[in-house]
Design a protein around this motif. Structure first.
Motif, PDB file in Angstrom:
ATOM      1  N   VAL A 214       1.160  -0.845  -0.051  1.00  0.00           N
ATOM      2  CA  VAL A 214       0.172   0.180   0.039  1.00  0.00           C
ATOM      3  C   VAL A 214       1.065   1.428   0.127  1.00  0.00           C
ATOM      4  N   GLY A 215       1.614   1.294   0.887  1.00  0.00           N
ATOM      5  CA  GLY A 215       2.945   2.482   1.010  1.00  0.00           C
ATOM      6  C   GLY A 215       3.553   2.355  -0.536  1.00  0.00           C
ATOM      7  N   LEU A 216       3.401   1.552  -1.526  1.00  0.00           N
ATOM      8  CA  LEU A 216       4.088   1.761  -2.756  1.00  0.00           C
ATOM      9  C   LEU A 216       3.369   2.013  -3.899  1.00  0.00           C
ATOM     10  N   ILE A 217       2.243   2.449  -3.777  1.00  0.00           N
ATOM     11  CA  ILE A 217       1.246   1.969  -4.350  1.00  0.00           C
ATOM     12  C   ILE A 217       1.937   3.975  -4.980  1.00  0.00           C
ATOM     13  N   PRO A 218       1.903   4.149  -6.704  1.00  0.00           N
ATOM     14  CA  PRO A 218       2.084   5.372  -6.933  1.00  0.00           C
ATOM     15  C   PRO A 218       0.766   6.606  -7.115  1.00  0.00           C
ATOM     16  N   PRO A 219       0.985   7.330  -7.092  1.00  0.00           N
ATOM     17  CA  PRO A 219      -0.395   8.168  -6.816  1.00  0.00           C
ATOM     18  C   PRO A 219      -1.488   8.587  -8.303  1.00  0.00           C
ATOM     19  N   TYR A 220      -2.490   8.686  -7.829  1.00  0.00           N
ATOM     20  CA  TYR A 220      -3.465   8.745  -8.807  1.00  0.00           C
ATOM     21  C   TYR A 220      -3.045   9.431 -10.246  1.00  0.00           C
ATOM     22  N   ASN A 221      -2.588  10.716  -9.451  1.00  0.00           N
ATOM     23  CA  ASN A 221      -2.425  12.055 -10.558  1.00  0.00           C
ATOM     24  C   ASN A 221      -1.057  10.760 -11.261  1.00  0.00           C
ATOM     25  N   SER A 222      -0.289   9.669 -11.273  1.00  0.00           N
ATOM     26  CA  SER A 222       0.624   9.477 -12.166  1.00  0.00           C
ATOM     27  C   SER A 222      -0.208   8.230 -12.837  1.00  0.00           C
ATOM     28  N   VAL A 223      -1.184   7.171 -12.231  1.00  0.00           N
ATOM     29  CA  VAL A 223      -1.813   6.494 -13.122  1.00  0.00           C
ATOM     30  C   VAL A 223      -2.740   6.275 -13.215  1.00  0.00           C
ATOM     31  N   GLY A 224      -3.488   7.372 -12.449  1.00  0.00           N
ATOM     32  CA  GLY A 224      -5.378   7.390 -12.619  1.00  0.00           C
ATOM     33  C   GLY A 224      -5.915   6.056 -11.666  1.00  0.00           C
ATOM     34  N   PHE A 225      -6.742   5.744 -12.598  1.00  0.00           N
ATOM     35  CA  PHE A 225      -7.287   4.161 -11.883  1.00  0.00           C
ATOM     36  C   PHE A 225      -6.654   3.350 -11.233  1.00  0.00           C
ATOM     37  N   TRP A 226      -5.653   3.038 -12.176  1.00  0.00           N
ATOM     38  CA  TRP A 226      -4.547   2.156 -11.777  1.00  0.00           C
ATOM     39  C   TRP A 226      -4.559   2.299  -9.879  1.00  0.00           C
ATOM     40  N   ALA A 227      -4.375   3.445  -9.335  1.00  0.00           N
ATOM     41  CA  ALA A 227      -4.093   3.955  -8.322  1.00  0.00           C
ATOM     42  C   ALA A 227      -5.189   3.341  -6.921  1.00  0.00           C
ATOM     43  N   PRO A 228      -6.459   3.743  -7.278  1.00  0.00           N
ATOM     44  CA  PRO A 228      -7.271   2.571  -6.085  1.00  0.00           C
ATOM     45  C   PRO A 228      -7.788   1.722  -6.676  1.00  0.00           C
ATOM     46  N   LEU A 229      -7.798   0.775  -7.754  1.00  0.00           N
ATOM     47  CA  LEU A 229      -8.311  -0.414  -7.766  1.00  0.00           C
ATOM     48  C   LEU A 229      -6.807  -1.308  -7.265  1.00  0.00           C
ATOM     49  N   SER A 230      -5.395  -0.679  -6.659  1.00  0.00           N
ATOM     50  CA  SER A 230      -4.226  -1.920  -6.332  1.00  0.00           C
ATOM     51  C   SER A 230      -4.938  -1.838  -5.233  1.00  0.00           C
ATOM     52  N   LEU A 231      -5.498  -0.530  -4.226  1.00  0.00           N
ATOM     53  CA  LEU A 231      -5.410  -0.150  -3.067  1.00  0.00           C
ATOM     54  C   LEU A 231      -6.576  -1.695  -3.124  1.00  0.00           C
TER      55      LEU A 231
END
Length: 438
Positions: A106-123
């Motif tokens: 969780v601490g390594l997930i890229p921010p939303y403004n970099s990868v878009g919806f991949w960020a919340p999906l990863s979480l």
């Protein structure tokens, strides 16, 4: 089929027992460390990983947090059934690695403004892994602890598992609060919120190492030696064959976890939004209360070995039912009242918390102990525990009454007292027997 196993009690020596306690408690601490950093860092997590304004992002982040509770019953049945077949140790080594690994990621997930919806999906995916592994972690750790502890001191030794609960949550909350105070708001939003998540990796490795060095529990080994091993049944078969202990555990957990998640997860929000404390004050009050609770846990566990588990639960449930509303009113008077009220609520809750791992595993026979406990505990937790903050907030919004969380807690205490009526006393009794078969 439920005849007791005729085996000598291979009581562990003191050094082995200390290692078993540490191996069990560190996993519970890792689980609640994740809850602490997520609950106290949700504003930063939501801003980094979700779109929308602040309110929408926080709502999405809280909903994602709740996903882990929905998946916990599946994890409990899966890991519990596996642990009853192959042993407690192997399963616990896997669950702590999965749990701490998911927290780290969780601490390594890229921010939303970099990868878009991949960020919340990863979480979301990581929270699913977290919930699935946690479903087996707590039931397994409590079973492991109970089966290692001597019969006449199971309450005392089991209380250290819950010491790990509060220590892990307090550490996570303290780290997130400390980073926020020292780094400032901008640095926390940029990168600071991630650092506490990275701490989960060494915690998980330490726990896995301790568990890998242990033999399986004396009770499970005696069970295998006596050729009693059988495949652990699924949920439907568990409910059919062991319905009474599962219903008793489920009813007690309704009261246990509504109190637990109200005090630990919802209270900072309540104190800030409903009572008017500052954000730092609202975070400090539960931390102070948890320190007091940690001090009294071993004493409550030891007392339960002397007078029994049922009197401890009766005192706690009746005390909370009678005093929770006045103590909520006391918390509404300001910071000092909030500290005193929270501490007293926490101390009334301690007799339940201190005796969980001594009380619940002892209600099931060895061949279904892990699966039965984990299944009943996690089903009830997912329905009532994880939803407690949302229900409390919703009740206040609908009624406009700031005491609704107290009334909800009172109602769950009634459920707990009804379940307690059917709970056999297990203090001092061997785990080689099925208490419901007497």
């Amino acid at each position: 089929m439920n005849a007791p196993v005729s085996a000598p009690d291979p009581t562990a020596d003191r050094a082995t027992l200390r290692r078993a306690i540490a191996a069990s408690a560190v996993g519970n601490a890792t689980e609640w460390f994740d809850y602490g950093i997520y609950a106290y860092g949700v504003t930063y997590i939501s801003a980094a990983l979700f779109p929308g304004d602040v309110g929408e992002a926080v709502l999405f982040a809280l909903a994602t947090f709740a996903i882990s509770f929905l998946i916990r019953p599946l994890g409990g049945i899966f890991w519990g059934s596996l642990g009853d077949r192959v042993g407690r140790k192997s399963v616990l080594a896997l669950t702590i690695l999965l749990m701490s690994g998911a927290t780290l990621c969780v601490g390594l997930i890229p921010p939303y403004n970099s990868v878009g919806f991949w960020a919340p999906l990863s979480l979301v995916l990581l929270r699913i892994v977290q919930g699935f592994s946690t479903g087996g972690e707590y039931g397994g750790a409590a079973t492991f602890m109970a089966e290692y502890a001597p019969d006449d001191r199971r309450g005392f030794y089991g209380s250290f598992l819950e010491f790990g609960t509060l220590a892990g949550f307090s550490l996570g909350a303290f780290l997130m609060l400390s980073f926020s105070l020292f780094l400032g708001d901008q640095a926390m939003h940029d990168w600071g919120w991630r650092v506490p998540f990275l701490v989960a990796a060494p915690m998980g490795l330490v726990g896995a190492y301790l568990r890998a060095r242990m033999e399986d529990t004396p009770v499970f080994r005696a069970h295998e030696t006596a050729s009693q091993a059988r495949s652990s049944p699924g949920l439907i078969a568990l409910l059919a064959r062991h319905r009474r202990p599962m219903l008793v555990v489920g009813g007690l957990v309704v009261a246990l976890n509504v109190v637990n998640y109200t005090l630990l997860s919802y209270m900072p929000t309540y104190l800030q939004s409903r009572i008017g404390l500052s954000p730092d004050e609202a975070l400090a009050v539960p931390l102070l209360g948890m320190l007091f609770m940690m001090l009294f846990l071993p004493f409550a566990g030891r007392l339960s070995d002397r007078i029994g588990r049922r009197p401890m639960w009766s005192f706690s449930l009746i005390g909370l039912f009678l005093l929770v509303a006045p103590l909520y009113m006391l918390m509404g008077t300001g910071l000092v009242g909030a500290c005193v009220g929270f501490i007293l609520l926490g101390l009334l809750y301690v007799p339940q918390l201190a005796t969980i791992s001594a009380t619940f595993p002892a209600m099931f026979p060895t061949h279904v102990r892990f699966a039965g406990f984990a299944g009943a505990y996690n089903i009830s937790t997912s329905i009532f525990g994880g939803t407690a903050p949302a229900i409390n907030s919703g009740l206040i919004s609908v009624t406009g009454n700031e005491l609704m969380p107290a009334y909800y807690m009172m109602a769950t205490c009634v459920v707990g007292l009804i379940a307690l009526r059917f709970m056999p006393e297990t203090a001092g009794r061997t785990l080689y027997e099925d208490p419901f078969a007497r």
